[in-house]
Design an enzyme around this catalytic site. Structure first.
Site, PDB file in Angstrom:
ATOM      1  N   HIS A 108      45.687  50.085 -68.451  1.00  0.00           N
ATOM      2  CA  HIS A 108      44.970  48.930 -67.893  1.00  0.00           C
ATOM      3  C   HIS A 108      45.610  47.649 -68.419  1.00  0.00           C
ATOM      4  O   HIS A 108      45.163  47.060 -69.397  1.00  0.00           O
ATOM      5  CB  HIS A 108      43.487  48.984 -68.273  1.00  0.00           C
ATOM      6  CG  HIS A 108      42.679  47.918 -67.600  1.00  0.00           C
ATOM      7  ND1 HIS A 108      41.744  48.204 -66.643  1.00  0.00           N
ATOM      8  CD2 HIS A 108      42.683  46.570 -67.713  1.00  0.00           C
ATOM      9  CE1 HIS A 108      41.203  47.077 -66.208  1.00  0.00           C
ATOM     10  NE2 HIS A 108      41.748  46.080 -66.855  1.00  0.00           N
ATOM     11  N   GLU A 300      30.035  32.902 -68.128  1.00  0.00           N
ATOM     12  CA  GLU A 300      31.215  33.195 -67.321  1.00  0.00           C
ATOM     13  C   GLU A 300      30.977  32.702 -65.908  1.00  0.00           C
ATOM     14  O   GLU A 300      29.897  32.909 -65.344  1.00  0.00           O
ATOM     15  CB  GLU A 300      31.499  34.696 -67.293  1.00  0.00           C
ATOM     16  CG  GLU A 300      32.671  35.080 -66.401  1.00  0.00           C
ATOM     17  CD  GLU A 300      32.856  36.581 -66.311  1.00  0.00           C
ATOM     18  OE1 GLU A 300      33.903  37.073 -66.737  1.00  0.00           O
ATOM     19  OE2 GLU A 300      31.945  37.254 -65.794  1.00  0.00           O
ATOM     20  N   GLU A 445      38.412  32.363 -62.689  1.00  0.00           N
ATOM     21  CA  GLU A 445      37.438  32.872 -63.655  1.00  0.00           C
ATOM     22  C   GLU A 445      37.562  32.096 -64.961  1.00  0.00           C
ATOM     23  O   GLU A 445      38.676  31.822 -65.427  1.00  0.00           O
ATOM     24  CB  GLU A 445      37.686  34.363 -63.915  1.00  0.00           C
ATOM     25  CG  GLU A 445      37.630  35.213 -62.644  1.00  0.00           C
ATOM     26  CD  GLU A 445      38.049  36.658 -62.875  1.00  0.00           C
ATOM     27  OE1 GLU A 445      38.581  36.946 -63.975  1.00  0.00           O
ATOM     28  OE2 GLU A 445      37.850  37.479 -61.979  1.00  0.00           O
ATOM     29  N   ARG A 447      35.828  31.950 -68.967  1.00  0.00           N
ATOM     30  CA  ARG A 447      34.949  32.506 -70.003  1.00  0.00           C
ATOM     31  C   ARG A 447      35.416  31.950 -71.340  1.00  0.00           C
ATOM     32  O   ARG A 447      36.478  31.334 -71.428  1.00  0.00           O
ATOM     33  CB  ARG A 447      34.995  34.042 -69.992  1.00  0.00           C
ATOM     34  CG  ARG A 447      36.383  34.617 -70.100  1.00  0.00           C
ATOM     35  CD  ARG A 447      36.392  36.133 -69.969  1.00  0.00           C
ATOM     36  NE  ARG A 447      35.998  36.572 -68.658  1.00  0.00           N
ATOM     37  CZ  ARG A 447      36.830  36.709 -67.629  1.00  0.00           C
ATOM     38  NH1 ARG A 447      38.116  36.383 -67.768  1.00  0.00           N
ATOM     39  NH2 ARG A 447      36.408  37.144 -66.475  1.00  0.00           N
TER      40      ARG A 447
END
Length: 584
Positions: A108, A300, A445, A447
């Site tokens: 991953h 987030e 995105e 965060r």
């Protein structure tokens, strides 16, 4: 139709377009080496076997496919280590036979830190860490409480074991099937940041997971015996700072990490705030990103392209379940992210096939799918143990490629940092769309977490991880805040590499000086040129080293880490051709 079902159908129907976009999924094919343990008289690989490989260690030819599916090999020799001693034997065999060894977890990742696309892998040996090197042992009564795990133990297995003892971590990536050694190799992080006035629970950390390490067992070279050996390092050992985030230049067989009292979290999803309000200039009224940070810390935002309202998720420490919250008893509660509605899968197929004009509708469709999914599954207000609300993505989620990184700055700059980037991103996307160009079809995105604060380490520490993207800058002690901003798109989207190149160069220039510093996110995309990531010589040889040199003592900077990693592996067994450029 499930996403997996759609993708399997689309790959055939689009005559390879979906595969080029990296969206198909099939298990890796494995054939044992002739004469190796486990061949059982069945078919065996017809590739020349690695010479004199230990007969009792299972060896097979397997495929390798990374997360974005833009690094793939049909055949790489893969050994299955059953014990740390197996890893040691493999390392010494590799040194004697001119092979290189790469640890293999769940694959991953985006970056070529394991294997390099297009690389000749005849002299590469992958070592499966997750089949056997996956033990987890918790010491709940130690000072501090700790968990010791094999390098192949999954993050979910570790946090599940900790939860059974009333323990947990404040910060965690959103996907639980990652191996702990893989997580530490790239300094993985979560979306956890303290609310105003909040202090960390002893044993936990708001920084990277590497900052939780108290000890580790590593395969290192021993000059006295002229062999690799297993060596235990404590957090007080000065040599550990390079190993805590080693970028694949080492092999960790076991690790011990501190933990603290577990917490209940409430996770709320908010979908009605215009992006212009959420990402407004500093000091603007309304529901800005930083107002939620002040009250909850853990925030987030996911902003789909060509939509007006981001998906905002807020995690708030909440000991008692609010009446309006639904209690959950396990992770991955957003089931809809793995089952896309048919209209959206149709648009996905168009975008993957190169019909870029479908991008705005695809972005709007992604937002609509989230809105409908939250309502239909009653998941807009959840409450449970930290693990069960922090893990929200499975490995089956949409495969994308990403660019961006982290801005390290002071807390008062949060809204400014996000406003500046979203303003740039929106203007750039709007200009390109007017030209009929849509290089980005996935969301922005954002965060946050903290720097790797040594006050959060409860054992004697030699310092923060040298190469952690959130390592502090001693010359700017006020820079305690790390803002992760990424943009994602389907692999193979025309113009994406150019977009990411312009984006990261703008970020490095804008977030600089006494305002902030910018660092790449090791697991994702960086060093872009017009052909793709990890290629720009200036980024690899100047920008990245400078990000870990400026304002950092010589004892813990980029060069110190490079020398330390080379000293532990002078024969470069734990390296590949990309490491030879990045960390020569």
């Amino acid at each position: 139709m499930s996403r997996r079902g759609f993708l399997g159908r689309a790959a055939g129907a689009a005559a390879g377009a979906a595969a080029a976009a990296g969206m198909g999924w099939s298990p890796a094919f494995a054939l044992p080496a002739a004469g190796s343990t486990g061949s059982g008289g069945g078919p065996v690989s017809n590739l020349p076997a690695p010479p004199a490989f230990p007969q009792d260690i299972p060896l097979s030819q397997q495929g390798y496919v990374n997360w974005a599916k833009d690094i793939r090999f049909d055949a790489v020799w893969t050994a299955t280590a059953r014990t740390p001693d197996d890893v040691l034997r493999i390392a010494n065999w590799a040194k004697d036979n001119g092979f290189r060894v790469r640890a293999k977890g769940t694959m991953h990742g985006w970056s070529p830190l394991t294997v390099v696309p297009g690389e000749n892998v005849e002299k590469i040996l992958l070592v499966d860490t997750m089949t056997h090197l996956n033990w987890v042992n918790v010491d709940p009564v130690g000072s501090p409480a700790t968990v010791t795990a094999g390098g192949g133990a999954s993050l979910e297995a570790i946090l599940t074991a900790l939860q059974q003892h009333g323990l947990g971590w404040a910060n965690s990536p959103a996907i639980g099937d990652l191996s702990i050694a893989g997580i530490l190799a790239i300094g993985a992080h979560g979306a956890t940041y303290p609310a105003a006035g909040e202090t960390v629970t002893p044993g936990q950390s708001f920084g990277s997971l590497s900052n939780l390490v108290t000890a580790m067992t590593v395969v290192v070279w021993d000059d006295a015996t002229d062999r690799f050996v297993l060596r235990d390092f404590t957090r007080a050992d000065p040599e550990i700072t390079a190993l805590l985030t080693h970028l694949g230049r080492s092999f960790v067989t076991a690790v011990t990490l501190q933990a603290g009292v577990n917490a209940r979290l409430r996770c709320q999803s908010i979908m009605d705030i215009p992006w212009q309000e959420m990402f407004a200039q500093p000091g603007a009224p309304g529901r800005t990103y930083e107002t939620f940070v002040e009250t909850s810390g853990r925030v987030e935002a996911i902003w789909f392209p060509f939509t007006d309202k981001p998906w905002l998720k807020i995690w708030t420490p909440t000991p008692v379940r609010p009446p309006e919250s639904r209690e959950v008893f396990g992770p991955y509660n957003y089931f809809f992210t793995d089952n896309l509605p048919e209209p959206l899968t149709d648009l996905l197929g168009q975008v993957a096939s190169g019909i870029q004009a479908a991008t705005p509708a695809f972005g709007i469709g992604q937002l609509a799918a989230v809105q409908a999914g939250l309502a239909l599954t009653d998941t807009d207000d959840l409450w449970g143990w930290s693990k069960d609300v922090l893990f929200y993505l499975r490995h089956t989620t949409m495969r994308v490629t990403a660019g961006g990184g982290v801005v390290v700055t002071k807390r008062s700059n949060i809204q400014r940092v996000i406003n500046e980037f979203t303003t740039w991103h929106n203007a750039r996307m709007t200009d390109l769309a007017a030209q009929g160009r849509y290089p980005i079809n996935g969301p922005f995105e954002v965060r946050m977490c903290k720097v790797d604060d040594q006050d959060e380490v409860l054992v004697e520490s030699a310092g923060p991880p040298n190469l952690s993207a959130v390592r502090p800058r001693p010359d700017h002690p006020e820079w305690d805040t790390c803002i992760w901003m990424n943009v994602v798109t389907l692999p193979g989207t025309p113009g994406a590499a150019d977009y990411f190149r312009d984006m990261e160069r703008w970020m490095a220039q804008n977030y600089s000086g006494d305002y902030a510093t910018f660092r790449s996110e090791w697991a994702k995309g960086w060093g872009f040129d017009g052909q793709g990531g990890y290629r720009d010589p200036e980024w690899l040889t100047q920008t990245l080293p400078a990000a870990y040199t400026t304002g950092i003592p010589a004892s813990g900077n980029w060069e110190a880490a490079r020398k330390s990693l080379n000293a532990h592996d002078p024969h470069r067994v734990f390296a590949n051709s990309f490491h030879d450029r990045l960390l020569p």
